[in-house]
Design a protein around this motif. Sequence first.
Motif, PDB file in Angstrom:
ATOM      1  N   GLU A   1     -39.117  -6.735   1.961  1.00 49.91           N
ATOM      2  CA  GLU A   1     -38.838  -7.797   2.056  1.00 49.91           C
ATOM      3  C   GLU A   1     -37.387  -8.803   1.080  1.00 49.91           C
ATOM      4  OE1 GLU A   1     -42.583  -9.280   1.094  1.00 49.91           O
ATOM      5  OE2 GLU A   1     -43.821  -9.331   2.783  1.00 49.91           O
ATOM      6  N   GLU A   2     -37.361  -7.791   0.405  1.00 54.26           N
ATOM      7  CA  GLU A   2     -36.249  -8.478  -0.205  1.00 54.26           C
ATOM      8  C   GLU A   2     -34.970  -8.309   0.227  1.00 54.26           C
ATOM      9  OE1 GLU A   2     -38.825  -6.476  -1.888  1.00 54.26           O
ATOM     10  OE2 GLU A   2     -40.185  -7.765  -2.751  1.00 54.26           O
ATOM     11  N   GLN A   3     -35.094  -7.771   1.317  1.00 56.55           N
ATOM     12  CA  GLN A   3     -33.554  -7.043   1.631  1.00 56.55           C
ATOM     13  C   GLN A   3     -33.119  -8.521   2.551  1.00 56.55           C
ATOM     14  OE1 GLN A   3     -35.035  -3.217   1.945  1.00 56.55           O
ATOM     15  NE2 GLN A   3     -32.142  -2.562   2.247  1.00 56.55           N
ATOM     16  N   ILE A   4     -34.009  -9.513   2.845  1.00 58.19           N
ATOM     17  CA  ILE A   4     -34.408  -9.696   4.039  1.00 58.19           C
ATOM     18  C   ILE A   4     -33.892 -11.411   4.217  1.00 58.19           C
ATOM     19  CG2 ILE A   4     -34.859 -10.884   6.149  1.00 58.19           C
ATOM     20  CD1 ILE A   4     -37.013  -8.090   6.525  1.00 58.19           C
ATOM     21  N   TRP A   5     -33.038 -12.454   4.246  1.00 62.50           N
ATOM     22  CA  TRP A   5     -33.063 -13.616   4.262  1.00 62.50           C
ATOM     23  C   TRP A   5     -33.361 -14.615   5.657  1.00 62.50           C
ATOM     24  CZ3 TRP A   5     -31.124 -10.200   1.701  1.00 62.50           C
ATOM     25  CH2 TRP A   5     -31.027 -10.213   0.338  1.00 62.50           C
ATOM     26  N   ILE A   6     -34.197 -15.721   5.900  1.00 61.90           N
ATOM     27  CA  ILE A   6     -33.839 -16.347   6.475  1.00 61.90           C
ATOM     28  C   ILE A   6     -33.984 -17.578   6.535  1.00 61.90           C
ATOM     29  CG2 ILE A   6     -36.187 -15.379   7.479  1.00 61.90           C
ATOM     30  CD1 ILE A   6     -38.190 -16.985   5.891  1.00 61.90           C
ATOM     31  N   SER A   7     -33.625 -19.117   7.446  1.00 60.34           N
ATOM     32  CA  SER A   7     -33.572 -19.937   7.207  1.00 60.34           C
ATOM     33  C   SER A   7     -34.269 -21.250   8.283  1.00 60.34           C
ATOM     34  CB  SER A   7     -31.887 -20.852   7.690  1.00 60.34           C
ATOM     35  OG  SER A   7     -31.497 -21.716   7.277  1.00 60.34           O
ATOM     36  N   HIS A   8     -34.900 -21.897   7.265  1.00 58.51           N
ATOM     37  CA  HIS A   8     -36.428 -22.622   8.246  1.00 58.51           C
ATOM     38  C   HIS A   8     -36.205 -23.746   7.533  1.00 58.51           C
ATOM     39  CE1 HIS A   8     -40.278 -23.657   8.710  1.00 58.51           C
ATOM     40  NE2 HIS A   8     -40.715 -22.410   8.924  1.00 58.51           N
ATOM     41  N   GLU A   9     -35.708 -24.710   8.752  1.00 66.07           N
ATOM     42  CA  GLU A   9     -35.454 -25.823   9.169  1.00 66.07           C
ATOM     43  C   GLU A   9     -36.322 -26.477   9.121  1.00 66.07           C
ATOM     44  OE1 GLU A   9     -31.411 -25.966  10.699  1.00 66.07           O
ATOM     45  OE2 GLU A   9     -30.530 -24.888   9.866  1.00 66.07           O
ATOM     46  N   ARG A  10     -37.645 -26.302   9.805  1.00 63.11           N
ATOM     47  CA  ARG A  10     -38.691 -26.971  10.139  1.00 63.11           C
ATOM     48  C   ARG A  10     -39.006 -28.345   9.463  1.00 63.11           C
ATOM     49  NH1 ARG A  10     -44.172 -23.392  11.595  1.00 63.11           N
ATOM     50  NH2 ARG A  10     -43.901 -23.353   9.224  1.00 63.11           N
TER      51      ARG A  10
ATOM     52  N   CYS B   1     -41.557 -32.052   4.271  1.00 66.41           N
ATOM     53  CA  CYS B   1     -41.019 -30.491   4.140  1.00 66.41           C
ATOM     54  C   CYS B   1     -42.227 -29.443   3.716  1.00 66.41           C
ATOM     55  CB  CYS B   1     -39.822 -29.675   4.002  1.00 66.41           C
ATOM     56  SG  CYS B   1     -39.548 -30.454   2.696  1.00 66.41           S
ATOM     57  N   ARG B   2     -42.972 -29.785   2.984  1.00 66.94           N
ATOM     58  CA  ARG B   2     -43.616 -28.639   2.168  1.00 66.94           C
ATOM     59  C   ARG B   2     -44.772 -28.539   2.596  1.00 66.94           C
ATOM     60  NH1 ARG B   2     -48.065 -30.855  -3.092  1.00 66.94           N
ATOM     61  NH2 ARG B   2     -48.067 -28.654  -4.003  1.00 66.94           N
ATOM     62  N   ILE B   3     -44.516 -26.658   2.496  1.00 59.87           N
ATOM     63  CA  ILE B   3     -45.380 -25.710   2.972  1.00 59.87           C
ATOM     64  C   ILE B   3     -45.919 -24.705   1.703  1.00 59.87           C
ATOM     65  CG2 ILE B   3     -45.669 -23.807   4.550  1.00 59.87           C
ATOM     66  CD1 ILE B   3     -43.745 -24.786   6.400  1.00 59.87           C
ATOM     67  N   GLY B   4     -46.929 -25.422   1.367  1.00 59.85           N
ATOM     68  CA  GLY B   4     -47.274 -24.123   0.255  1.00 59.85           C
ATOM     69  C   GLY B   4     -47.121 -25.114  -0.995  1.00 59.85           C
ATOM     70  N   ASP B   5     -46.251 -24.268  -1.383  1.00 58.19           N
ATOM     71  CA  ASP B   5     -46.101 -24.808  -3.137  1.00 58.19           C
ATOM     72  C   ASP B   5     -44.297 -24.629  -2.949  1.00 58.19           C
ATOM     73  OD1 ASP B   5     -44.615 -21.911  -2.912  1.00 58.19           O
ATOM     74  OD2 ASP B   5     -45.125 -21.458  -4.895  1.00 58.19           O
TER      75      ASP B   5
ATOM     76  N   LEU C   1     -43.597 -18.170   7.740  1.00 56.50           N
ATOM     77  CA  LEU C   1     -43.646 -17.960   9.288  1.00 56.50           C
ATOM     78  C   LEU C   1     -44.918 -17.997  10.518  1.00 56.50           C
ATOM     79  CD1 LEU C   1     -40.296 -15.520   9.238  1.00 56.50           C
ATOM     80  CD2 LEU C   1     -40.400 -18.521   9.864  1.00 56.50           C
ATOM     81  N   ASP C   2     -45.750 -17.792   9.030  1.00 54.50           N
ATOM     82  CA  ASP C   2     -46.947 -17.846   9.589  1.00 54.50           C
ATOM     83  C   ASP C   2     -47.555 -19.249  10.243  1.00 54.50           C
ATOM     84  OD1 ASP C   2     -47.661 -15.790   7.498  1.00 54.50           O
ATOM     85  OD2 ASP C   2     -48.126 -16.533   6.027  1.00 54.50           O
TER      86      ASP C   2
END
Length: 264
Positions: free
Chosen positions: A219-228, A240-244, A263-264
């Motif tokens: 997981e530490e080797q992967i980056w995502i961009s999340h704009e939702r 745009c708050r998801i969890g903390d 992404l859940d």
Amino acid sequence: MTKNEYVPFLSEVLEVIPHTDIEYTFRMSYVGDVRPGQFFEVSIPRYGEAPISVSGIGSGSIDLTIRRVGKVTNEIFEQYKGTSLYLRGPYGNGFNTEDYQDKELVIVAGGTGVSPVRGIISYFASHTEKVVSAALIAGFKTPKDILFREDFALWKKRLNVILTVDDNTADPTFPQGLVTKYIPGLEFKDIKNAAAIVVGPPAMMRFSVKALLERGLSEEQIWISHERKMCCGIGKCGHCRIGDAYVCLDGPVFNYSRGSTLLD
């Protein structure tokens, strides 16, 4: 005097580059620090504003690739000619090139998800000596939906590029299939020295990350961009708050070890 973060500034439209009927790149005047993966709030008075990722960084300009999908973006397409737009930003956490230097880099992008990673792709296409290797898997619905065609022509000369479409009926010369189809075929010299960036629709990111994890990346080797769900851009509205996490402040770019729950 304290700066009011809600007050936009006027930016001149320097150039408009059509890609498809509903997707244009707007080259806007801008001088200041900005990183790939960050975003600006683009607004038109009386119609509102929309968060748009930076798709290119030039000398005195930024590129914003906009898809015509709602009230604000409809007005941008109608009113841009010979005019200016209001901007706020840049906001958010972008990509840091240092995270990927001397790595076996893989970028997986779907549709308009190519926009926020265009800057990082172009950087390593121009500085191939800074990575061990670089591969790009990009997917679009059909050949007519492909963005940044001139860029892809250049990237193919310098990177390992797989440009695939969901439906190649209109042009069978394009490979057909989802981006996840090509992840198992990636070759790594040392999987522990790999790094991956995944950007696109949530389902595409979820299954692409799953395929990369199955290849042996952590997981530490992967980056995502999340704009939702981004709205105000400065973490005040809570939309745009998801969890903390506040996507507009802590993201849009997340290391997957932190952003997996998004992404859940």
